[in-house]
Design an enzyme around this catalytic site. Structure first.
Site, mmCIF file in Angstrom:
data_model
loop_
_atom_site.group_PDB
_atom_site.id
_atom_site.type_symbol
_atom_site.label_atom_id
_atom_site.label_comp_id
_atom_site.label_asym_id
_atom_site.label_seq_id
_atom_site.Cartn_x
_atom_site.Cartn_y
_atom_site.Cartn_z
ATOM 1 N N GLU A 73 0.870 -1.183 0.000
ATOM 2 C CA GLU A 73 0.000 0.000 0.000
ATOM 3 C C GLU A 73 0.897 1.220 0.000
ATOM 4 O O GLU A 73 1.621 1.465 0.973
ATOM 5 C CB GLU A 73 -0.919 -0.009 1.233
ATOM 6 C CG GLU A 73 -2.026 -1.046 1.162
ATOM 7 C CD GLU A 73 -3.042 -0.790 0.060
ATOM 8 O OE1 GLU A 73 -3.059 0.326 -0.509
ATOM 9 O OE2 GLU A 73 -3.805 -1.716 -0.262
ATOM 10 N N CYS B 172 -2.183 9.131 3.541
ATOM 11 C CA CYS B 172 -2.004 8.676 2.150
ATOM 12 C C CYS B 172 -3.255 8.924 1.332
ATOM 13 O O CYS B 172 -3.185 9.092 0.119
ATOM 14 C CB CYS B 172 -1.659 7.198 2.127
ATOM 15 S SG CYS B 172 -2.882 6.202 2.991
#
Ligand code: NAP
Length: 500
Positions: free
Chosen positions: A261, A295
């Site tokens: 990720e 993020c």
């Protein structure tokens, strides 16, 4: 609050201990790394600087403990995860305090971290009873096909500093629930809340020794060994795309599954007929929560030209109202950036964007905190007249920065939104949900949210990034398939006819 081992979980705790095979111990060479509070710039703890030999010990312990744990009944594995959740609930206030000290998390950030981490642990507790094999009909007469679902073995978890608790949790809890052992390497900026805290909380459970091992140390020193250890079967990495490329290469060479990720450059698209009140409420939260160090935060606001001026004016006014300062002040919304290099990089993007012709509406500077030299707090920043190629728009700025880009029709908005190597999250505000859905459908990301902002994570819903934002899917059944493997056993009940 003192835990079962007589240790409290505060800054007073001695955090200078790796956790290997159920034992705390200093790094093999006794070296430590200092942890700094980004609000005060004071040293708050020392943690071990693990050596390669320490890393090897952690994997040996994990591999040795895993086989027996894989055979533990589902109810037993579920119980351990539930005990872990209960420990997290018991220590809630200390954990929020640790997050404030270690990564400059505001009260909101701390509470959100606990809520998401608890959600991941809750979901993980359901996995042991949901790990099911299957029977598959065979084309061969007299054959029975049995497919087992088994844990992979040892799961390596490498986590970032921005939301350390829940980003470590989303891999650690399901991995253990599914019958794996874990070696956890937290970021050097969050060795406690992303790592050593997990050892403390698992000590309040009946998890056998060796199943959770925590090694703190710099990625530049021990990272390659962690990513490529021969005992590692899965590498669950959350962090930057640059480091992720390296880690997935090393994991792949080792034939371990890389579950990556990575970074994002997320768009918040606002059409001319959107409800501006809702679009701006979402914009303020999505850009400025945890100082934009998320993020999946809003990196670019892409706004229709008919409402552009009003949007910029209202977003600027809201940005200027946000309480800014030390994470230790309960009212603070925008606290400190994690360190000098991140702060200077994002201020460089702002400066470069202004030089390229954008207008600075507000912010763009650091904010002094009483008694602190060289403050890491950056004022919420709004930039208008931004074009997609300007530095604050085309890089993942990871700060409280809102570049606003105008568009004239939906095709152009979609083109701008997709004009990035990343594909993590995004959001769309449109006059009706159907139009929002149609635009969301054209945005090339793993996640998109209509009439909301991009920061969403629900443990039972798949979460993934595409392109430079990652490989593999987290959460629930999708992550379960990353950390388990199917084993086909066939039973030939009748004699089989072979061609010769
Ligand atoms: P980072 O610099 O990539 O570090 C991530 C982790 O990798 C840290 O534990 C780091 O350790 C470790 N590491 C560094 N070099 C390594 C190596 N050679 N081998 C193995 N591990 C190594 O990222 P960060 O600055 O902590 O986090 C911010 C980034 O994470 C942003 O790009 C953000 O978008 C991304 N992120 C993505 C998601 C998502 O779900 N997609 C969620 C959160 C954050 P050290 O700290 O010791 O260097």
């Amino acid at each position: 609050m003192v835990n079962h081992m007589g240790r409290d979980l505060s800054l007073e705790t001695d955090w200078n201990g790796l956790y290997i095979d159920g034992e705390r111990r200093e790094a093999a060479d006794g070296e430590t790394i200092a942890v700094e509070d980004p609000s005060t710039r004071e040293r708050i703890a020392e943690v071990p600087n693990a050596t390669r030999a320490d890393v090897d010990d952690a994997y040996e312990a994990a591999a040795a403990a895993q086989a027996e744990w894989a055979d533990a009944p589902p109810a037993r594995r579920q119980e351990v995860i539930e005990q872990f959740s209960a420990a997290l609930r018991r220590h809630r206030e200390e954990v929020i305090d640790l997050l404030a000290h270690e990564v400059g998390g505001s009260r909101t950030m701390g509470e959100t971290s606990i809520q998401i981490a608890s959600d991941h642990a809750g979901e993980a507790a359901t996995l042991p009873r949901r790990m099911k094999g299957e029977h598959v009909d065979s084309n061969i007469p007299g054959k029975e096909n049995v497919v087992q679902r088994n844990p992979k073995g040892v799961v390596t978890v490498i986590s970032p500093w921005n939301f350390p608790l829940n980003l470590s949790m989303r891999a650690v809890a399901p991995a253990i629930a599914a019958g794996n052992a874990v070696v956890l390497k937290p970021s050097t900026n969050s060795p406690i809340t992303g790592g050593l805290l997990f050892a403390e909380l698992f000590e309040e459970t009946d998890l056998p020794d060796g199943l959770i091992n925590v090694v703190t140390g710099r990625g530049s020193d021990i990272g390659d060994r962690v990513a490529g250890h021969p005992h590692s079967d899965v590498v669950a990495f959350t962090g930057s795309t640059e480091v992720g490329r390296r880690v997935s290469g090393i994991a792949g060479e080792n034939l371990a599954i890389p579950a990556m990720e990575l970074g994002g450059n997320n768009a918040h698209v606002v059409t001319g007929d959107a409800d501006l009140d809702r679009a701006i409420d979402g914009a303020v939260f999505g850009s400025f929560v945890h100082q934009g160090q998320v993020c999946i935060s809003i990196n670019r606001h892409i706004v229709h030209e008919s409402v552009y001026d009003e949007y910029v004016e209202r977003l600027t006014a809201r940005a200027e109202e946000l309480p800014v300062g030390s994470a230790h002040d309960d009212d603070t919304v925008v606290g400190p950036i994690i360190d000098e290099s991140q702060r200077d990089e994002m201020l460089g993007y702002v400066e470069g964007t202004i030089e390229a012709g954008a207008t600075l509406e507000t912010g763009g500077h650091t904010v002094d905190i009483d008694g602190v030299d060289d403050s890491l707090v950056v004022a919420p920043t709004v930039l208008s007249d931004v074009t997609p190629d300007m530095p604050a728009a085309c890089n993942e700025h990871f700060g409280p920065i809102a570049p606003v880009i105008p568009f004239s029709d939906v095709d152009e908005a979609v083109e701008i939104a997709n004009d990035t190597e990343y594909g993590l999250s995004g959001s769309v505000h449109a006059g009706d949900v159907g139009t929002g859905m149609a635009i969301a459908d054209r945005i090339e990301t793993g996640n998109v949210h209509v009439n909301d902002q991009p920061i969403n994570d629900e443990a039972h819903v798949p979460f993934s990034g595409i392109g430079a934002s990652g490989v593999g899917t987290y959460n629930s059944d999708a992550f379960l398939s990353e950390i388990t493997e199917a084993k086909w056993i066939s039973l030939q009940h009748e004699p089989r006819e072979y061609p010769f």
